[in-house]
Design a protein around this motif. Structure first.
Motif, short mmCIF file in Angstrom:
data_model
loop_
_atom_site.label_atom_id
_atom_site.label_comp_id
_atom_site.label_asym_id
_atom_site.label_seq_id
_atom_site.Cartn_x
_atom_site.Cartn_y
_atom_site.Cartn_z
N ASN A 177 0.91 -0.82 0.30
CA ASN A 177 -0.21 -0.08 0.31
C ASN A 177 0.95 1.40 0.04
O ASN A 177 0.46 2.39 0.32
N ASN A 226 11.45 15.12 11.72
CA ASN A 226 10.87 14.47 12.96
C ASN A 226 10.98 15.90 13.63
O ASN A 226 11.65 17.04 13.81
N ALA A 267 10.52 10.43 4.00
CA ALA A 267 9.57 8.58 4.67
C ALA A 267 8.66 8.51 3.84
O ALA A 267 8.48 8.64 2.41
N LEU A 314 5.06 6.06 2.43
CA LEU A 314 3.99 6.72 3.06
C LEU A 314 2.53 5.80 2.55
O LEU A 314 3.14 4.93 1.20
N ASP A 315 1.49 4.76 3.39
CA ASP A 315 0.77 4.50 2.49
C ASP A 315 -0.25 5.34 2.27
O ASP A 315 -0.87 6.07 2.38
N ASP A 316 -1.57 4.35 2.15
CA ASP A 316 -2.99 5.14 1.32
C ASP A 316 -3.10 6.02 2.64
O ASP A 316 -4.10 6.69 1.87
N ASN A 317 -3.11 6.01 3.84
CA ASN A 317 -3.65 6.97 4.79
C ASN A 317 -2.93 8.20 4.89
O ASN A 317 -2.82 8.46 6.38
N GLN A 318 -1.56 8.34 4.54
CA GLN A 318 -0.31 8.70 4.77
C GLN A 318 0.01 8.62 5.99
O GLN A 318 0.35 9.39 6.59
N GLN A 319 -0.02 6.78 6.63
CA GLN A 319 0.61 6.61 7.22
C GLN A 319 2.33 6.64 7.21
O GLN A 319 2.09 5.99 5.95
N LEU A 320 2.98 6.47 8.25
CA LEU A 320 4.90 6.45 8.32
C LEU A 320 4.80 4.99 7.73
O LEU A 320 4.30 3.68 8.60
N LEU A 321 5.37 4.23 6.86
CA LEU A 321 5.65 2.99 6.52
C LEU A 321 6.97 2.18 6.92
O LEU A 321 7.25 1.53 7.69
#
Length: 82
Positions: free
Chosen positions: A30, A39, A48, A50-57
């Motif tokens: 994703n 930071n 960074a 990022l996934d589909d929800n803009q969360q850090l992978l």
């Protein structure tokens, strides 16, 4: 998830990392984008993934030089090899 000892300190290393992401070479699911960020706690720059929800992978620290000079590479992608 950022490894403290894994720092990207050249533009060539950044390009290699971005190509791995683009090719799916790290096995991440994703992935929707890559960004340069800092930071919030200490202002240290990182790249960074990022996934589909803009969360850090996945994140990798970068030097200030790479942060300043790698923006276009992150924004527009790497040059494709011929």
């Amino acid at each position: 998830m950022i490894n403290e000892n894994d720092v990207i300190d050249t533009l060539d290393e950044l390009e290699t990392f971005l190509r791995l992401i683009e090719a799916g070479g790290l096995g991440l699911n994703n992935v929707s984008g890559v960004a340069l960020a800092t930071n919030n706690a200490n202002g240290r720059p990182f790249v960074a993934v990022l996934d589909d929800n803009q969360q850090l992978l996945l994140g990798r620290w970068v030097t200030p030089y790479v942060f300043e000079n790698g923006k276009d590479m992150v924004r527009y992608g790497t040059k494709k090899p011929h």
